[in-house]
Design an enzyme around this catalytic site. Structure first.
Site, short mmCIF file in Angstrom:
data_model
loop_
_atom_site.label_atom_id
_atom_site.label_comp_id
_atom_site.label_asym_id
_atom_site.label_seq_id
_atom_site.Cartn_x
_atom_site.Cartn_y
_atom_site.Cartn_z
N TYR A 151 0.79 -1.22 0.04
CA TYR A 151 0.04 -0.06 -0.06
C TYR A 151 0.74 1.22 0.00
O TYR A 151 1.57 1.59 1.09
CB TYR A 151 -0.72 0.04 1.18
CG TYR A 151 -2.13 0.87 1.17
CD1 TYR A 151 -3.27 0.36 0.74
CD2 TYR A 151 -1.97 2.19 1.61
CE1 TYR A 151 -4.63 1.30 1.01
CE2 TYR A 151 -2.90 2.90 1.35
CZ TYR A 151 -4.17 2.48 1.10
OH TYR A 151 -5.29 3.27 1.08
N TYR A 186 -6.19 6.16 -7.10
CA TYR A 186 -6.14 5.77 -5.59
C TYR A 186 -7.45 5.32 -5.46
O TYR A 186 -8.57 5.86 -5.77
CB TYR A 186 -6.10 7.26 -4.90
CG TYR A 186 -6.16 7.03 -3.37
CD1 TYR A 186 -5.23 6.43 -2.84
CD2 TYR A 186 -7.29 7.74 -2.56
CE1 TYR A 186 -4.84 6.30 -1.72
CE2 TYR A 186 -6.86 7.64 -1.20
CZ TYR A 186 -5.80 6.81 -0.74
OH TYR A 186 -5.94 6.76 0.78
#
Lengths: 409, 133
Positions: free
Chosen positions: A291, A341
């Site tokens: 991440y 995103y």
């Protein structure tokens, strides 16, 4: 091995384009992502009987999407969440299917993350939208502590101090993930960058520069989980869920920075569980996702999850180690730093495509799994993509992990 | 009404003594009699031993920068008067507080000694901040 290792599979993935702005509702985008995931799996709306989503009070609900797509669900749930929620909803889906509450579950995230509510809750150029800071916020917001860049910048600064690591290690991550984005037609930023480009980019919140920060976009993304028995009948070879951990927390999570070492993050408590469940070791992992809300969140998770020792991540990533065709390719779609995103869904989606050997790249035959492996011609499929470890970040205090294997490679 | 556009802390019944002390330019934290330790932020029970025998006591107001960031990119108009230094200060008594450091950003370092001061930002509102010691 875990009791449920390889019993459950990811069988469908789909997403909208990354948009800035979308000029669409989160319902419209969620329906597109869920429909694409169903099409990818070869499933009809009537085949889906469970739906879950996560959001930050910024999105549509499962009930709205089920209504729009004509589904009658046996289970639906919308949770508050962000990073590390995708992998947790996969774990949750396994439990539901195992217990007989539903058979095939779609999990989605839909967000106008660029044009709508931004991370930290602010409107660019506007005043902060709250006059008073209540609850925990009364002890940080008044001093101007409002964004993830500031919060994680604090951990990163202490990490650099404690380990002697420099921001050139952050640059290695930005460069690797951008290179992968250059091979991904869907990515927002596709021009390769250098370590020097990173070092020259402007400060946002020290020690983070512009090229340490992710690209907020408007997007929806969805994945479908079902049992192995059903998975074998669907369009693609199944991707098996080997193990993981879900929303693992540190001690003292609420007042995070009172923990003895701020950058001793939640993954430290989880990786033995994940690898034990999967029955593998780190050397079995062909590629990772990690991440990347910021370069640092990737860096710190490498050592939290045991890929290197404490304080060693800066050395570990040197020399392009995380690039495709190197030792441990990371975020092959370009990740949050360069693709867009999604609060983590895209990493699971990319991992599934890689494990199927069907990365949607510039190769004319990618749909049939025919790749050139020629990066100069835009191929981003790994040659050897059998096992992937996906590491997800909530805050310092929260993390998830999802180890997957494919059978196509 | 002042033209202060940053969010103002809203005390809870539990945290009110902290904010009232700050208005008097005193730094007071809760002390756990059982653990012989200060805690922050304010709570109803000690997070270590769960005792509710907590007493508000003054602390020295001296400590070190545990970590910091220099905010160059304001996320909203409320904080566009930067750059500003956000920090976690570890008090000599142990607890860590989030705060600002009033110093040129390039002079701030991890482990730098700092001392408390009180910033009366708006009528009835005082923020606890730190400066180089």
């Amino acid at each position: 091995m875990g009791a449920l290792t390889d019993k459950y599979c990811i069988v469908g993935v789909g997403e909208t384009p990354h948009m800035r702005p979308s000029n669409r509702t989160t319902l419209s985008m969620a329906c597109e992502a869920v429909s694409k995931a169903m099409e990818d799996a070869g499933l009809k709306p009537s085949d889906i009987d469970g739906m879950t989503s996560y959001q930050a009070a910024d999105s549509t609900s499962s009930a709205h999407v089920a209504t729009a797509l004509g589904m009658r669900l046996n289970y639906c749930l919308d949770i508050l969440g962000g990073g590390s929620s995708t992998e947790a909803l996969v774990a949750h889906a396994i439990g539901l299917i195992e217990a007989g509450y539903a058979k095939t579950i779609v999990c989605f995230r839909s967000m106008n993350g660029r044009s709508g509510r931004r991370m930290g809750g602010q409107v660019p150029g506007g005043p902060i939208p709250v006059a008073t800071a209540e609850g925990d916020n009364q002890f940080n917001m008044g001093w101007g502590w409002t964004t993830p860049a500031q919060r994680f910048g604090m951990s990163a600064m202490r990490y650099l101090h404690d380990t002697g690591c420099t921001t050139r290690a952050f640059a290695e991550i930005a460069v690797a993930h951008r290179y992968h984005a250059s091979l991904n037609p869907k990515a927002i930023h596709r021009s390769p960058i250098t370590i020097e480009d990173h070092q020259r980019s402007r400060w946002v919140a020290k020690p983070f520069r512009l090229l340490d920060c992710c690209q907020e976009t408007d997007v929806a993304a969805a994945i479908i989980v079902t049992s192995r028995e059903r998975a074998f009948d669907l369009r693609h070879p199944p991707v098996f869920i080997m193990g993981g951990y879900a929303r693992m927390m540190t001690e003292n999570p609420q007042w995070n920075y009172s923990r003895p070492v701020l950058h001793y993050v939640a993954g430290n408590y989880g990786w033995k569980r994940a690898f034990g469940m999967a029955g593998i070791s780190h050397s079995d992992v062909d590629f990772i996702s990690c991440y990347d809300a910021f370069t640092f969140t990737t860096l710190i998770q490498l050592e939290a999850n045991g890929f290197c020792g404490p304080g060693e991540a800066g050395d570990f990533v040197k020399g392009g180690r995380l690039k495709i065709d190197h030792e441990l390719p990371s975020n092959l779609s370009g990740g949050h730093l360069s693709e867009g995103y999604t609060h983590g869904v895209q990493m699971v989606i990319e991992n599934v495509r890689q494990l199927r050997h069907r990365a949607d790249d510039a190769c004319p035959g990618w749909r049939e799994g025919r790749h050139t492996y020629d990066r100069s011609k835009g191929c981003r499929q790994l040659r050897k993509a059998r096992i992937c470890c996906g590491m997800a970040w909530g805050w310092e205090n929260m993390a998830s992990c999802l180890i997957l294997r494919g059978i196509a490679a | 009404m002042s033209d202060y556009i940053k969010p103002l802390p809203k005390p809870s019944p539990t945290s009110l003594p902290f904010w009232e002390a700050a208005r008097r330019h005193e730094l007071k934290l809760q002390y756990c009699e059982a653990c012989k330790a200060f805690i922050y932020y304010p709570r109803d029970r000690c997070p270590t031993c769960f005792s509710d025998s907590l007493e508000w006591r003054p602390v020295s107001g001296r400590g070190k920068v545990y970590s910091y960031t220099v905010v160059r990119r304001a996320s909203s108009r409320s904080f566009a008067d930067g750059p500003y230094v956000l920090a976690i200060v570890q008090l000599d008594e142990g607890p860590r507080m989030t705060t600002n450091i009033a110093a040129p950003p390039e002079q701030v370092r991890v482990d730098m000694p700092v001392a408390v001061y009180f910033d009366d930002v708006a009528p009835g509102h005082t923020l606890v901040k730190f400066k180089p010691a």
